[in-house]
Design an enzyme around this catalytic site. Structure first.
Site, PDB file in Angstrom:
ATOM      1  CG  ASP A 113      -2.064  -8.341   4.015  1.00  0.00           C
ATOM      2  OD1 ASP A 113      -2.082  -8.962   2.934  1.00  0.00           O
ATOM      3  OD2 ASP A 113      -2.611  -7.224   4.177  1.00  0.00           O
ATOM      4  CG  ASP A 157      -0.306  -0.046   2.539  1.00  0.00           C
ATOM      5  OD1 ASP A 157       0.937   0.079   2.602  1.00  0.00           O
ATOM      6  OD2 ASP A 157      -1.023  -0.198   3.543  1.00  0.00           O
TER       7      ASP A 157
END
Ligand SMILES: *[C@@H]1O[C@H](CO)[C@@H](O)[C@H](O)[C@H]1NC(C)=O
Length: 323
Positions: A237, A125
């Site tokens: 993740d 991100d």
């Protein structure tokens, strides 16, 4: 006489039956490393008067503590315990408020080394990782590196505002995965580990042995650098460029990526060719997904705590004192 012998035998039978039922009653782990209404025998290391929800984190920060039990003794006591243990050593108690859990499961002799089953997802991100803030690593004045716009220059102000909150602190380009050999890779991840808070897991390392998809049999050692409200228990993740920006998209500001980043917002690009949309500085991390990782799509794994390889510490700049 005959009648009293019969009731004596019946009574013994009932007691044995009761004991067997208690012994067989299952502890409900719910896929976690802790459960309610259970206890471990002996092996006490030390104890602390703290609320039950702090017991696992306290144990994980206590050198030598491998498992724990909490009960209402003295207003609430966490009993930290040492030595090798597996979840099978726990026994069910009649007090449902008791809590027990394991931090490090010992090698059960199985090929998975007694690890904990978990899931993976992927993301990149571009945001400053959560473990980059001061005070995120219990017991040490250290944090994960965060970088300025280009992703190269390390910011030495750990309070720098994240690029995802209007600031200029972003993910460092080199916190992407790489292959060590055909069977092993290194990388970074956001993770949620039951019984551990952020301070006890930030910068700890885990070995993930993949158990599904084309990477079955391969392993990855990752250092935890981030957290996420959408990262569930036992989920890692993996930080993979082009793996999807997910909830926050810092990549538009850092690299001019689209409003959903590169590819799908969750999942990212879907082919090796699409990696060319990413800036060259992080492209190798995107290729990794289609080369070493064989395009695996959120494979399952079994994870276990390991000592952080120096290579990962060198990249993140973060090392726990309690390793
Ligand atoms: C880690 O960094 C130190 C200092 O730059 C260097 O001497 C060492 O060789 C590095 N270790 C690894 C395993 O990369």
């Amino acid at each position: 006489m005959g009648k009293s012998l019969a009731s004596y035998i019946l009574c013994i039978y009932l007691i044995i039956n009761y004991l067997l039922t208690v012994a067989k009653a299952n502890i409900n782990w719910n896929g976690n490393n802790w459960a309610m209404g259970c206890d471990f025998y002996r092996n006490d290391l030390c104890n602390a008067r703290i609320p039950s929800e702090q017991c696992g984190g306290h144990c994980s920060r206590t050198p030598g503590c491998t498992h724990f039990a909490w009960n209402r003794y003295n207003g609430g006591t966490c009993w930290m315990k040492r030595g090798s243990v597996t979840k099978n050593n726990a026994f069910k108690t009649s007090d449902p408020t008791m809590v027990c859990g394991v931090i490090i499961e010992s090698n059960g002799g199985g090929h998975n080394g007694g690890g904990q089953a978990g899931t993976t997802t992927r993301y990149w991100d571009c945001c400053k990782p959560s473990c980059s803030w001061p005070g995120k690593v219990s017991g040490s004045n250290t944090q994960v590196r965060t970088c300025s716009w280009g992703g190269y220059n390390v910011l030495y102000n750990p309070n720098a505002v994240s690029g995802c909150d209007g600031g200029h602190a972003f993910a460092c380009n080199n916190q992407m995965p790489w292959a060590v050999n055909d069977q092993l890779a290194y990388g970074f991840a956001a993770a949620t580990i039951p019984g551990m808070n952020e301070q006890s897991r930030c910068c700890a390392c885990y070995k993930l042995d993949f158990t599904s998809g084309p990477v079955t049999g391969k392993s990855m050692i990752v250092q935890i650098t981030n957290s996420g409200s959408d990262v569930h228990a036992n989920q890692f993740d993996l930080q993979i460029p082009g793996g999807g920006v997910g909830m926050f998209n810092g990549c538009s500001r850092q690299w001019g990526a689209g409003p959903n980043g590169w590819g799908q917002r969750y999942g990212g690009v879907s082919s090796r060719e699409e990696c060319y949309a990413l800036p060259q500085a992080i492209r190798d991390g995107c290729f990794f997904r289609f080369d070493w990782f064989k395009g695996a799509d959120n494979p399952n794994m079994v994870y276990s705590k390991v000592k952080c390889p120096q290579e990962l510490i060198n990249v993140s700049g973060c090392k726990r004192n309690d390793e």
